[in-house]
Design an enzyme around this catalytic site. Structure first.
Site, short mmCIF file in Angstrom:
data_model
loop_
_atom_site.label_atom_id
_atom_site.label_comp_id
_atom_site.label_asym_id
_atom_site.label_seq_id
_atom_site.Cartn_x
_atom_site.Cartn_y
_atom_site.Cartn_z
N ARG A 51 0.86 -1.20 0.00
CA ARG A 51 0.00 0.00 0.00
C ARG A 51 0.88 1.24 0.00
O ARG A 51 0.58 2.25 -0.64
CB ARG A 51 -0.97 0.00 1.19
CG ARG A 51 -1.71 1.33 1.34
CD ARG A 51 -2.99 1.27 2.17
NE ARG A 51 -2.93 0.40 3.30
CZ ARG A 51 -2.26 0.66 4.44
NH1 ARG A 51 -1.58 1.78 4.58
NH2 ARG A 51 -2.26 -0.22 5.43
N ASP A 175 -7.08 19.07 -14.01
CA ASP A 175 -7.35 17.72 -14.49
C ASP A 175 -6.95 17.69 -15.97
O ASP A 175 -7.63 18.29 -16.81
CB ASP A 175 -8.84 17.39 -14.30
CG ASP A 175 -9.18 15.97 -14.69
OD1 ASP A 175 -8.50 15.42 -15.57
OD2 ASP A 175 -10.15 15.42 -14.13
O1 P1T Z 1 -13.24 7.00 -14.07
P1 P1T Z 1 -12.05 7.44 -13.27
O2 P1T Z 1 -10.77 6.81 -13.68
O3 P1T Z 1 -12.28 7.38 -11.79
O4 P1T Z 1 -11.82 8.99 -13.63
C1 P1T Z 1 -12.76 9.99 -13.38
C2 P1T Z 1 -12.56 11.13 -14.33
C3 P1T Z 1 -11.82 12.22 -13.94
N1 P1T Z 1 -11.60 13.27 -14.75
C4 P1T Z 1 -12.10 13.31 -16.00
C5 P1T Z 1 -11.85 14.48 -16.88
C6 P1T Z 1 -12.86 12.22 -16.47
O5 P1T Z 1 -13.34 12.28 -17.72
C7 P1T Z 1 -13.11 11.11 -15.62
C8 P1T Z 1 -13.93 9.95 -16.05
N2 P1T Z 1 -14.74 10.21 -17.16
C9 P1T Z 1 -15.58 9.31 -17.76
C10 P1T Z 1 -15.75 8.05 -17.32
C11 P1T Z 1 -16.31 9.82 -18.93
O6 P1T Z 1 -16.87 9.03 -19.71
O7 P1T Z 1 -16.33 11.05 -19.11
#
Ligand code: P1T
Length: 385
Positions: A51, A175
């Protein structure tokens, strides 16, 4: 291989991944182990428990840090756990200014989880720096940016946000899932932290879920690393290995994603059954100039409004054959979805409408298939509509 020594195409293949010192294996091994035998209490080789640290994960973290031009990388079991860990830098009573167009899951964790812990959020159009400035209060600790945003592909000026945040003593986090470090490096514009859903382009093959944070700031890194271990939303070694494998082809994939997306957005722009095409590479995109300034390419996501109702949009999703009806994005295969009913359904309908996310909006993640096949597929679907 040291950070930023070589170009990104080279670093994606080599950074953090020297040949295995014990065997010479060219591919980083999957260290499928939970713990590490100690020679005596405290006498270990840098790994105590998986972890906390795992060699396959360390390789991935170093590779991701290098690609973003950062000093530190941290991997997580999902994009959402990476995002949640950024919020662990805050305390009850703190305030966050966020882009008003963000992934539905980001909005959901802000509103339905962290609000209950005493954080407050203001959503503004971060394409207008003045809106961010006006929303910053004495309690503001974090500015959260998506650029391009999901799903309206709005662009925010990274250098302007970084300067504003430095001025006001606020953490800036971007992001960078949609652009990837291949097309955009937020840290190079002065942004403090980069977040990723590595599920998307970085992994690139729709075969694993993961997240990451990258920073060059010692203080933020120490706290984020502490929380990565304390909270424990870490990826397993096999997932790290899959992402490392995907990263090796990031450059060639992104080139093709973009080439295909540019061609498709131009084709859609001329289609009589399309009301509006949103792609940062189009000259009529409202922030096209900012995109050109801070991105070296415009990515593989396109959103468009069909000239019809929500029912027509839903029917269109059924009519395409190559484009798969699915949430997510950034894999080699083309995907299509209805944000209002799928990825952004957790945002209340009136909030969606306020920010311009219409019921006839369709989002496509353009894959790396033959572009003429993709255009023919869209063409036959429009003909059937
Ligand atoms: O799905 P995950 O790996 O937990 O990530 C979330 C996430 C975070 N930031 C952005 C810009 C994202 O697009 C996403 C996840 N998005 C999708 C699953 C989608 O279809 O837009």
């Amino acid at each position: 291989m040291s950070n930023n020594h070589y170009k990104i195409e080279t670093e994606a293949i080599h950074a953090g991944q020297p040949p295995d010192p014990t065997t010479g294996a060219i591919t980083t091994p999957i260290f499928q182990t939970s713990t590490y035998v100690q020679e005596g209490v405290g006498g270990h080789k840098g790994f105590e428990y998986s972890r906390t640290d795992n060699p396959t994960r360390s390789a991935l973290q170093e590779c991701l840090a290098t690609l973003e031009g950062g000093r530190f990388g941290l991997s997580f079991s999902s994009g959402m756990s990476a995002i949640s860990t950024v919020l662990s830098l805050l305390k009850s009573g703190d305030h966050v200014v966020s882009s008003d167009d963000v992934y539905g899951g980001t909005y959901r964790v802000f509103e339905q989880v962290f609000r209950d812990f005493g954080l407050t959020f203001t959503y503004v159009n971060t394409s207008e720096i003045a809106e961010i400035e006006a929303a910053i209060k004495p309690e503001t600790k974090l500015v959260w940016i998506e650029t391009p945003t999901n799903p309206l592909l709005k662009i925010t000026d990274l250098a302007a946000v970084a300067n504003l945040c430095k001025d006001r003593g606020v953490i800036s986090c971007v992001d960078n899932t949609f652009a990837t470090p291949y097309f955009q490096k937020p840290l190079s514009h002065g942004i403090d932290i980069v977040a990723h859903s590595v599920t998307k382009y970085l992994g690139g093959h729709a075969d694993t879920v993961g997240g990451a944070l990258i920073t060059s700031n010692d203080k933020y890194y120490e706290r984020l690393k502490f929380c990565q271990n304390a909270v424990g939303a870490v990826p397993g070694p096999f997932d790290c290995w899959l992402i490392l494998r995907g990263l090796k082809t990031l450059a060639v994939r992104m080139e093709r994603h973009e080439k295909n997306a540019m061609a498709i957005s131009n084709w859609l722009s001329d289609h009589p059954k399309v009301r509006k095409v949103i792609y940062p590479g189009l000259e009529n995109h409202p922030q096209h100039e900012t995109a050109r300034k801070q991105m070296s390419g415009f990515g593989g996501l396109i959103s468009f409004e069909i000239d019809g109702s929500q029912d027509d949009a839903v029917r269109f999703l059924d009519l395409v054959k190559i484009f798969a009806l699915a949430e997510s994005l950034g894999g080699v295969e083309s995907l299509i979805e209805h944000p209002g009913l799928m990825t952004h359904a957790s945002i209340p309908a009136e909030v969606r409408r306020e920010k311009g996310l219409s019921d006839s909006l369709i989002r496509i993640s353009v894959g790396i298939e033959n572009v003429n096949d993709l255009i023919s597929d869209l063409d036959q679907a429009f003909s059937e509509l």
